[in-house]
Write a protein that holds these residues in place. Structure first.
Motif, PDB file in Angstrom:
ATOM      1  N   TYR A   5       0.653  -1.303  -0.043  1.00  0.00           N
ATOM      2  CA  TYR A   5      -0.077   0.160  -0.031  1.00  0.00           C
ATOM      3  C   TYR A   5       1.015   1.321   0.172  1.00  0.00           C
ATOM      4  O   TYR A   5       2.121   1.231   0.782  1.00  0.00           O
ATOM      5  CB  TYR A   5      -0.902   0.058   1.115  1.00  0.00           C
ATOM      6  N   ILE A   6       0.582   2.401  -0.630  1.00  0.00           N
ATOM      7  CA  ILE A   6       1.014   3.390  -0.753  1.00  0.00           C
ATOM      8  C   ILE A   6       0.399   4.502   0.165  1.00  0.00           C
ATOM      9  O   ILE A   6      -0.763   4.989  -0.444  1.00  0.00           O
ATOM     10  CB  ILE A   6       1.110   4.210  -2.004  1.00  0.00           C
ATOM     11  N   PRO A   7       0.772   4.792   1.049  1.00  0.00           N
ATOM     12  CA  PRO A   7       0.186   5.915   2.174  1.00  0.00           C
ATOM     13  C   PRO A   7       0.460   7.175   1.806  1.00  0.00           C
ATOM     14  O   PRO A   7       1.456   7.778   1.300  1.00  0.00           O
ATOM     15  CB  PRO A   7       0.956   5.744   3.298  1.00  0.00           C
ATOM     16  N   GLY A   8      -0.742   8.188   2.010  1.00  0.00           N
ATOM     17  CA  GLY A   8      -0.794   9.514   1.696  1.00  0.00           C
ATOM     18  C   GLY A   8      -1.254  10.292   2.873  1.00  0.00           C
ATOM     19  O   GLY A   8      -2.370   9.751   3.470  1.00  0.00           O
ATOM     20  N   ILE A   9      -0.703  11.396   3.062  1.00  0.00           N
ATOM     21  CA  ILE A   9      -1.217  12.361   4.383  1.00  0.00           C
ATOM     22  C   ILE A   9      -2.562  12.833   3.790  1.00  0.00           C
ATOM     23  O   ILE A   9      -2.450  13.554   2.921  1.00  0.00           O
ATOM     24  CB  ILE A   9      -0.159  13.149   4.911  1.00  0.00           C
ATOM     25  N   ARG A  10      -3.449  12.943   4.640  1.00  0.00           N
ATOM     26  CA  ARG A  10      -4.698  13.620   4.532  1.00  0.00           C
ATOM     27  C   ARG A  10      -4.598  14.952   5.238  1.00  0.00           C
ATOM     28  O   ARG A  10      -4.399  14.897   6.319  1.00  0.00           O
ATOM     29  CB  ARG A  10      -6.107  12.876   4.990  1.00  0.00           C
ATOM     30  N   HIS A  11      -4.314  15.960   4.374  1.00  0.00           N
ATOM     31  CA  HIS A  11      -4.264  17.300   5.099  1.00  0.00           C
ATOM     32  C   HIS A  11      -5.308  17.782   5.680  1.00  0.00           C
ATOM     33  O   HIS A  11      -6.506  17.505   5.234  1.00  0.00           O
ATOM     34  CB  HIS A  11      -3.694  18.273   3.992  1.00  0.00           C
ATOM     35  N   ARG A  82      -3.750   2.400  12.705  1.00  0.00           N
ATOM     36  CA  ARG A  82      -4.148   3.395  13.516  1.00  0.00           C
ATOM     37  C   ARG A  82      -4.492   4.695  12.630  1.00  0.00           C
ATOM     38  O   ARG A  82      -5.436   5.409  13.029  1.00  0.00           O
ATOM     39  CB  ARG A  82      -3.096   3.631  14.889  1.00  0.00           C
ATOM     40  N   MET A  83      -3.450   5.112  11.853  1.00  0.00           N
ATOM     41  CA  MET A  83      -3.534   6.355  11.278  1.00  0.00           C
ATOM     42  C   MET A  83      -4.746   6.309  10.364  1.00  0.00           C
ATOM     43  O   MET A  83      -5.409   7.294   9.801  1.00  0.00           O
ATOM     44  CB  MET A  83      -2.367   6.606  10.436  1.00  0.00           C
ATOM     45  N   ALA A  84      -5.094   5.078   9.673  1.00  0.00           N
ATOM     46  CA  ALA A  84      -6.129   4.840   8.765  1.00  0.00           C
ATOM     47  C   ALA A  84      -7.516   4.943   9.421  1.00  0.00           C
ATOM     48  O   ALA A  84      -8.475   5.337   9.020  1.00  0.00           O
ATOM     49  CB  ALA A  84      -6.066   3.503   8.080  1.00  0.00           C
ATOM     50  N   ASP A  85      -7.542   4.307  10.608  1.00  0.00           N
ATOM     51  CA  ASP A  85      -8.505   4.297  11.548  1.00  0.00           C
ATOM     52  C   ASP A  85      -9.082   5.769  11.752  1.00  0.00           C
ATOM     53  O   ASP A  85     -10.288   6.025  11.805  1.00  0.00           O
ATOM     54  CB  ASP A  85      -8.588   3.474  12.730  1.00  0.00           C
ATOM     55  N   PHE A  86      -8.300   6.580  11.947  1.00  0.00           N
ATOM     56  CA  PHE A  86      -8.457   8.026  12.356  1.00  0.00           C
ATOM     57  C   PHE A  86      -8.588   9.026  11.183  1.00  0.00           C
ATOM     58  O   PHE A  86      -8.654  10.158  11.236  1.00  0.00           O
ATOM     59  CB  PHE A  86      -7.498   8.443  13.202  1.00  0.00           C
ATOM     60  N   ASP A  87      -8.264   8.378  10.013  1.00  0.00           N
ATOM     61  CA  ASP A  87      -8.448   9.087   8.573  1.00  0.00           C
ATOM     62  C   ASP A  87      -7.270   9.956   8.380  1.00  0.00           C
ATOM     63  O   ASP A  87      -7.586  10.912   7.571  1.00  0.00           O
ATOM     64  CB  ASP A  87      -9.892   9.616   8.561  1.00  0.00           C
ATOM     65  N   HIS A  88      -6.030   9.919   9.255  1.00  0.00           N
ATOM     66  CA  HIS A  88      -5.105  10.747   8.644  1.00  0.00           C
ATOM     67  C   HIS A  88      -4.433  10.336   7.697  1.00  0.00           C
ATOM     68  O   HIS A  88      -3.775  11.089   7.282  1.00  0.00           O
ATOM     69  CB  HIS A  88      -4.184  10.595  10.138  1.00  0.00           C
ATOM     70  N   LEU A  89      -4.315   9.198   7.342  1.00  0.00           N
ATOM     71  CA  LEU A  89      -3.707   8.644   6.024  1.00  0.00           C
ATOM     72  C   LEU A  89      -4.562   8.083   5.114  1.00  0.00           C
ATOM     73  O   LEU A  89      -5.789   7.501   5.778  1.00  0.00           O
ATOM     74  CB  LEU A  89      -2.592   7.587   6.343  1.00  0.00           C
TER      75      LEU A  89
END
Length: 96
Positions: A5-11, A82-89
């Motif tokens: 998977y390629i993660p990207g930051i949700r600004h 965790r970052m996906a669960d909180f929708d940060h990534l």
């Protein structure tokens, strides 16, 4: 398959306090109204997220201070989940 998977930051994700790798103190971040902490090792992972590299590539290039090789996968799996669960990534899932 999650390593591809390629993660990207949700600004906007902003830094309130930088992590300190020598003392081990966590970074404190904010996205909208949600404030959260990431460990010094997790902070290194987050800094490497550029929307182009896979999780596997990130793990291969980051030194992850104070984390043994055997702990890398466990740390990464928990952190990215965790970052996906909180929708940060957000994640791009490459097609084979």
């Amino acid at each position: 398959e999650w390593l591809s998977y390629i993660p990207g930051i949700r600004h906007p994700v902003g830094c309130i306090r930088q992590a300190n790798t020598s003392s081990g103190s966590p970074a404190r971040l904010r996205r909208d109204i949600h404030e959260f902490e990431v460990s010094a090792a997790e902070s290194q992972l987050l800094e490497a997220v550029d929307g182009k590299r896979s999780i596997r590539d990130i793990l291969e290039t980051q030194p992850l201070h104070a984390v043994s090789r055997s702990q890398r996968l466990e740390l990464a799996k928990g952190f990215f989940a965790r970052m996906a669960d909180f929708d940060h990534l957000q994640f791009e899932i490459p097609r084979d």
